[in-house]
Design an enzyme around this catalytic site. Structure first.
Site, short mmCIF file in Angstrom:
data_model
loop_
_atom_site.label_atom_id
_atom_site.label_comp_id
_atom_site.label_asym_id
_atom_site.label_seq_id
_atom_site.Cartn_x
_atom_site.Cartn_y
_atom_site.Cartn_z
N HIS A 285 0.84 -1.19 0.00
CA HIS A 285 0.00 0.00 0.00
C HIS A 285 0.88 1.25 0.00
CE1 HIS A 285 -4.00 -1.95 1.30
NE2 HIS A 285 -3.23 -2.84 0.72
N GLU B 48 0.85 3.91 1.76
CA GLU B 48 1.30 4.35 3.09
C GLU B 48 2.51 3.52 3.52
OE1 GLU B 48 -1.68 3.61 2.01
OE2 GLU B 48 -3.28 4.62 3.10
N CYS C 145 -6.74 2.42 4.56
CA CYS C 145 -7.51 1.21 4.87
C CYS C 145 -7.12 0.68 6.26
CB CYS C 145 -7.26 0.14 3.81
SG CYS C 145 -5.66 -0.64 3.99
N CYS D 64 -3.49 -0.47 6.62
CA CYS D 64 -2.51 0.62 6.76
C CYS D 64 -2.59 1.27 8.14
CB CYS D 64 -2.73 1.68 5.69
SG CYS D 64 -2.20 1.10 4.08
N1 THU Z 1 -4.47 0.99 -1.42
C1 THU Z 1 -3.49 1.73 -0.82
O1 THU Z 1 -2.39 1.89 -1.37
N2 THU Z 1 -3.74 2.28 0.40
C2 THU Z 1 -4.94 2.12 1.06
O2 THU Z 1 -4.98 2.26 2.26
C3 THU Z 1 -6.10 1.71 0.26
C4 THU Z 1 -5.76 0.74 -0.82
C5 THU Z 1 -4.13 0.33 -2.70
C6 THU Z 1 -3.93 -1.17 -2.56
C7 THU Z 1 -4.27 -1.68 -3.93
O3 THU Z 1 -3.09 -1.56 -4.72
C8 THU Z 1 -5.30 -0.68 -4.45
O4 THU Z 1 -5.19 0.48 -3.62
C9 THU Z 1 -6.73 -1.21 -4.39
O5 THU Z 1 -7.06 -1.59 -3.11
ZN ZN Z 2 -3.93 0.41 3.01
#
Ligand code: THU
Ligand code: ZN
Length: 296
Positions: free
Chosen positions: A102, A104, A129, A132
């Protein structure tokens, strides 16, 4: 990568884009801005610190690799030193979806790999999310960390994660970004020693299965990654992901990898070998040399 960075400037206010261009076009640009550069960008753009971090999110998101979702997330981890570290999500086609990084995690790992002692805030273009929020709860700054989001008042991590589960629930006092040294008894070639050095700085207070990866990208150049464990286990960041984040943020691509080395503790309770091999195979069939070494 330079083209993607340039394209991202179209989504920044014009005065900021003009001030950013010389930085991002420089070969020395490694996806972070020093305190002095942040203040130059603030002055040139007329933006407040918070608005500047929000305005830089398209630049951070331009590092995303999203073959599965095509949903690009950008994050900026702000260090106590005043340096800002960009990060973006990274997905792996043909590997299990749980291997995703992710944005973060990417920005936090970036700051950690640059030996930043502590974070003050994280700016993200989408709400973090649960995974994270839990990952951030491992930080030495978890109690004070501020989260900045577009169209949302700044809040502390613990406003997003009340009644949090964390290291203390498992009797662990150590936190992520606390200095780690778990020296490995190794004398070998420079790439193996770089992987061992990364492993010695890794954070694994729950299993003590310290591990690190080094990816060679040219004869005398490599990136490394460290394992970062989490009290809730699943949001842990494996060492290969840590290294691949650094590869991407430094402007390289997986095609530049010429050799990959994993160092982990001999007789550890878990291993990164099979998961790392699966990703390297999915990325193009790179083989992984694994060394299991005693701690000193
Ligand atoms: N994603 C993030 O990078 N951070 C979050 O907290 C929400 C989700 C990314 C993970 C995945 O690559 C895409 O968004 C779809 O979930
Ligand atoms: Zn996340």
């Amino acid at each position: 990568m330079k083209t993607r960075l340039e394209d991202a400037l179209q989504h920044c206010p014009p005065q900021l884009a003009a001030a950013l261009r010389p930085y991002i076009m420089a070969d020395t640009f490694k996806a972070s801005f020093s305190a002095e550069e942040v203040s130059v960008l603030k002055h040139a753009s007329g933006l407040s610190t918070t608005d500047l971090s929000l305005a830089l999110l398209p630049l951070a998101a331009s590092y995303a690799i999203t073959p599965l979702s095509h949903f690009n997330v950008g994050a900026i981890a702000q260090g106590i030193s005043g340096r800002w570290y960009l990060g973006a999500n990274m997905e792996f086609a043909s590997a299990p979806i749980q291997q995703t990084v992710h944005a973060e995690q990417s920005a936090i790992n970036h700051a950690w790999m640059c030996n930043e002692p502590r974070l003050t805030a994280i700016t993200v273009n989408y709400t973090p999310c649960g995974h994270c929020r839990q990952f951030m709860n491992e930080l030495n700054s978890a109690q004070q960390l501020t989260i900045y989001l577009p169209d949302c008042a700044p809040q502390r991590l613990h406003d997003y994660l009340p009644n949090a589960f964390g290291p203390k629930d498992l009797g662990i006092i150590d936190t992520l970004f606390d200095p780690q040294v778990h020296a490995f008894a190794v004398q070998s070639d420079p790439l193996v020693e770089a992987a061992a050095q990364a492993a010695s700085l890794s954070y694994a207070p729950y299993t003590h299965a310290y591990s690190g990866i080094a990816l060679q990208i040219a004869n005398d150049h490599w990136v490394t990654g460290r394992y970062a464990e989490n009290a809730a286990f699943n949001p842990s960041l494996p060492p290969l992901q840590s290294a691949l984040i650094m590869l991407q943020l430094q402007g390289y691509s997986v095609n530049d990898i010429t050799r990959a080395v994993l160092v982990e503790v001999n007789n550890a309770v878990l291993s990164q070998q099979s998961a790392s091999t699966a990703i390297l195979t999915a990325l193009g069939g790179y083989s992984l040399e694994t060394l299991r070494i005693d701690l000193k």
